[in-house]
Motif scaffolding. Structure first.
Motif, PDB file in Angstrom:
ATOM      1  N   THR A   1     -10.174 -53.803 -36.300  1.00 10.05           N
ATOM      2  CA  THR A   1     -10.784 -52.481 -36.144  1.00 10.05           C
ATOM      3  C   THR A   1     -11.074 -51.930 -37.547  1.00 10.05           C
ATOM      4  O   THR A   1     -10.684 -52.541 -38.554  1.00 10.05           O
ATOM      5  CB  THR A   1      -9.849 -51.540 -35.363  1.00 10.05           C
ATOM      6  N   LEU A   2     -11.753 -50.797 -37.593  1.00 11.23           N
ATOM      7  CA  LEU A   2     -12.310 -50.365 -38.875  1.00 11.23           C
ATOM      8  C   LEU A   2     -11.254 -50.120 -39.955  1.00 11.23           C
ATOM      9  O   LEU A   2     -11.349 -50.651 -41.069  1.00 11.23           O
ATOM     10  CB  LEU A   2     -13.153 -49.102 -38.638  1.00 11.23           C
ATOM     11  N   THR A   3     -10.239 -49.332 -39.633  1.00  9.32           N
ATOM     12  CA  THR A   3      -9.256 -49.019 -40.679  1.00  9.32           C
ATOM     13  C   THR A   3      -8.506 -50.281 -41.112  1.00  9.32           C
ATOM     14  O   THR A   3      -8.198 -50.457 -42.299  1.00  9.32           O
ATOM     15  CB  THR A   3      -8.272 -47.928 -40.178  1.00  9.32           C
TER      16      THR A   3
ATOM     17  N   ASP B   1     -17.782 -47.394 -46.067  1.00 11.44           N
ATOM     18  CA  ASP B   1     -17.447 -47.214 -44.650  1.00 11.44           C
ATOM     19  C   ASP B   1     -18.766 -46.894 -43.939  1.00 11.44           C
ATOM     20  O   ASP B   1     -19.385 -45.849 -44.205  1.00 11.44           O
ATOM     21  CB  ASP B   1     -16.449 -46.052 -44.511  1.00 11.44           C
TER      22      ASP B   1
ATOM     23  N   TYR C   1     -19.359 -38.364 -41.683  1.00 15.94           N
ATOM     24  CA  TYR C   1     -19.086 -38.088 -40.259  1.00 15.94           C
ATOM     25  C   TYR C   1     -19.233 -36.608 -39.913  1.00 15.94           C
ATOM     26  O   TYR C   1     -19.557 -36.254 -38.782  1.00 15.94           O
ATOM     27  CB  TYR C   1     -17.676 -38.567 -39.889  1.00 15.94           C
TER      28      TYR C   1
ATOM     29  N   ALA D   1     -19.260 -46.629 -40.587  1.00  9.44           N
ATOM     30  CA  ALA D   1     -19.041 -46.265 -39.176  1.00  9.44           C
ATOM     31  C   ALA D   1     -20.220 -45.476 -38.608  1.00  9.44           C
ATOM     32  O   ALA D   1     -20.655 -45.721 -37.486  1.00  9.44           O
ATOM     33  CB  ALA D   1     -17.757 -45.447 -39.045  1.00  9.44           C
ATOM     34  N   HIS D   2     -20.720 -44.510 -39.374  1.00 10.57           N
ATOM     35  CA  HIS D   2     -21.791 -43.652 -38.864  1.00 10.57           C
ATOM     36  C   HIS D   2     -23.169 -44.101 -39.334  1.00 10.57           C
ATOM     37  O   HIS D   2     -24.166 -43.421 -39.072  1.00 10.57           O
ATOM     38  CB  HIS D   2     -21.535 -42.198 -39.289  1.00 10.57           C
TER      39      HIS D   2
ATOM     40  N   CYS E   1     -17.330 -49.672 -37.503  1.00 14.02           N
ATOM     41  CA  CYS E   1     -16.864 -49.857 -36.139  1.00 14.02           C
ATOM     42  C   CYS E   1     -18.077 -50.090 -35.242  1.00 14.02           C
ATOM     43  O   CYS E   1     -19.219 -49.914 -35.665  1.00 14.02           O
ATOM     44  CB  CYS E   1     -16.060 -48.654 -35.672  1.00 14.02           C
TER      45      CYS E   1
ATOM     46  N   SER F   1      -8.984 -40.956 -41.669  1.00 19.60           N
ATOM     47  CA  SER F   1      -8.346 -42.274 -41.693  1.00 19.60           C
ATOM     48  C   SER F   1      -8.596 -42.967 -43.039  1.00 19.60           C
ATOM     49  O   SER F   1      -7.707 -43.638 -43.579  1.00 19.60           O
ATOM     50  CB  SER F   1      -8.875 -43.138 -40.548  1.00 19.60           C
ATOM     51  N   ASP F   2      -9.791 -42.784 -43.591  1.00 17.65           N
ATOM     52  CA  ASP F   2     -10.095 -43.403 -44.888  1.00 17.65           C
ATOM     53  C   ASP F   2      -9.258 -42.755 -45.991  1.00 17.65           C
ATOM     54  O   ASP F   2      -8.795 -43.430 -46.922  1.00 17.65           O
ATOM     55  CB  ASP F   2     -11.586 -43.241 -45.235  1.00 17.65           C
TER      56      ASP F   2
ATOM     57  N   PHE G   1     -13.791 -39.172 -43.681  1.00 17.72           N
ATOM     58  CA  PHE G   1     -13.015 -39.225 -42.437  1.00 17.72           C
ATOM     59  C   PHE G   1     -11.523 -39.387 -42.782  1.00 17.72           C
ATOM     60  O   PHE G   1     -11.169 -40.190 -43.646  1.00 17.72           O
ATOM     61  CB  PHE G   1     -13.502 -40.398 -41.585  1.00 17.72           C
TER      62      PHE G   1
ATOM     63  N   TYR H   1     -18.080 -48.870 -31.844  1.00 22.09           N
ATOM     64  CA  TYR H   1     -18.018 -48.054 -30.610  1.00 22.09           C
ATOM     65  C   TYR H   1     -18.937 -46.834 -30.666  1.00 22.09           C
ATOM     66  O   TYR H   1     -19.069 -46.142 -29.672  1.00 22.09           O
ATOM     67  CB  TYR H   1     -16.580 -47.630 -30.290  1.00 22.09           C
ATOM     68  N   LYS H   2     -19.551 -46.587 -31.820  1.00 20.50           N
ATOM     69  CA  LYS H   2     -20.440 -45.413 -31.919  1.00 20.50           C
ATOM     70  C   LYS H   2     -21.861 -45.851 -31.569  1.00 20.50           C
ATOM     71  O   LYS H   2     -22.174 -46.068 -30.404  1.00 20.50           O
ATOM     72  CB  LYS H   2     -20.354 -44.825 -33.334  1.00 20.50           C
TER      73      LYS H   2
END
Ligand SMILES: Cc1ncc(COP(=O)(O)O)c(C=O)c1O
Length: 424
Positions: free
Chosen positions: A103-105, A217, A192, A219-220, A240, A134-135, A132, A242-243
């Protein structure tokens, strides 16, 4: 509103998108059969092909048991490699530079094990202030792991006073000025919170010129804006799925390692058996012999039922192509911004996403006043069937996703906001 519902319907006829490929949640009552879904920047909607694809993989397990590892229609052992080409196309990489895993993290940590190597004065990690969480937690813990004080090690770049977004020139100036102390630059390709698209090539160049490693990162960014990681010279990246990649809640992540690092034996890396050369993996030797590929960063045997939805999703991106998607995305988001401009003019709402279409993806973020975000998103959902999301304390995010969002969805969102927020 000046822009009417009938006008939105006409735009949908002229520019229909690919909504039929997806299951859109029912509204469960109200004027419209389906919700107006603006949360694809959080969790994308399911492609209809995903259910069938998952069942096919499941049936192979029932039919073959352990022999499915090599005998299944889509054999499980090389399943991740089967996704590498499509994933690479999406991020502008060579297949050997990409891998879908973890997973991303987790991927950011594994990549920082290899690429965050503080030495002497060069210890600092640079990212944006609105990164974000988590980062932020990840880089702070990496600093601690190396015996460093995270408060001194992690630099969070802030926009100028009174501004919402970072200016590329300010980031580049900072990297030039402070370069000798920076070990790692690891911002987000698309922020994000604000939806700002960072100038990945310019910041990557400036970071590398300063002697730092530059990771992103995404993700977005992935599936939202075109990416060219190889040619931009990015050292590493993770994202990731899932977006905007619609691969399901908690879906697996992607990772990119630039070709110039793949054969570098001096890089530290945490190894597992799935990172060794697949040709000799089952010889069960005690020492790993990785290939010069991003796949060498894999640890465990892959979760096939989690990879399946990525396969069916990537097939959609391959069929449509990022150029057509980005074109529709620009039209749809510009239309939503026009609508928001109309209603924010006399209301306590302010769009904080850059107005320059090159500096934003599909997401628009609105400041709604302290403490009001969660309550407003609830009212939009329950009274109007409009699904947005709140980022506390005061930001509401709306992402019209070019694959499945409609002009009519945008009109509904603006109409609902106008009804829920009184003019000042
Ligand atoms: C920009 C960004 N980075 C990191 C994460 C954390 O992702 P994960 O929970 O998959 O590790 C998210 C999750 O939404 C995110 O938006």
């Amino acid at each position: 509103m000046r822009l009417t519902e009938a006008d939105a319907r006409r735009r949908d006829e002229a520019d229909p998108g690919w909504r039929d490929l997806f299951d859109v949640p029912p509204a469960g009552g109200g004027r419209y059969p389906e919700v107006a879904y603006f949360a694809g920047n959080s969790l994308g909607l399911p492609p209809k092909t995903t259910r069938a694809g998952l069942l096919e993989d499941f049936d192979e397990w029932a039919r073959l048991g352990v022999e499915g590892h090599f005998e299944a229609v889509r054999p499980w052992v090389p399943y991740p490699e089967m996704l590498a080409e499509a994933a690479a196309r999406l991020v502008g990489a060579q297949p050997a530079e990409t891998i879908v895993m973890n997973t991303l993290t987790v991927n950011l940590h594994l990549l920082m094990v290899s690429f965050y190597r503080p030495r002497g004065r060069r210890t600092r990690i640079v990212l944006e202030d609105t990164v974000f969480p988590s980062d932020s937690y990840a880089v702070r813990s990496q600093a601690r792991f190396h015996g460093l004080d995270p408060d001194e090690t992690v630099v969070r770049l802030r926009p100028r006073p009174g501004e919402e977004n970072l200016r590329t020139a300010d980031v580049v100036d900072f990297l030039r000025r402070e370069g000798e102390t920076i070990a790692l630059v690891m911002p987000s390709g698309v922020n994000y919170l604000t939806g700002e698209v960072m100038d990945i090539p310019a910041i990557t160049r400036a970071g590398r010129d300063a002697g730092a490693v530059v990771g992103w990162d995404l993700a977005h960014a992935v599936g939202n804006v075109p990416l060219d990681l190889h040619d931009w010279g990015v050292d590493f990246a993770a994202w990731c799925t899932y977006k905007y990649l619609n691969s399901g809640p908690g879906a697996l992540a992607g990772a990119f390692v630039h070709e110039r690092h793949l054969a570098d034996r001096s890089l530290p890396r945490f190894d597992g058996w799935w990172g060794t050369d697949p040709e000799t993996r089952f010889e069960m030797a005690p020492v790993s012999r990785p290939r010069a590929e991003a796949a060498a960063w894999q640890l465990s045997n892959p979760p096939v039922f989690a990879l399946g939805p990525i396969r069916t999703s990537l097939a959609i991106f391959d069929k449509i192509g990022m150029t057509a998607l980005r074109d529709r995305s620009r039209r749809l988001t510009a239309y939503l911004l026009d609508l928001l401009d109309e209603i924010t003019a006399d209301r306590p709402l302010r769009v904080i996403t850059p107005r320059d279409p090159d500096r934003r993806g599909c997401q628009l973020s609105i400041r709604v006043g302290q403490g009001g975000a969660a309550d407003l998103t609830r009212r939009l959902r329950h009274r109007h069937g409009v699904i947005t999301d709140a980022r506390e304390p005061d930001v509401v995010r709306l992402a019209p996703v070019p694959l499945y969002s409609t002009y009519h969805d945008c009109w509904r969102a603006a109409d609902a906001l106008a009804a829920e927020v009184s003019p000042a």
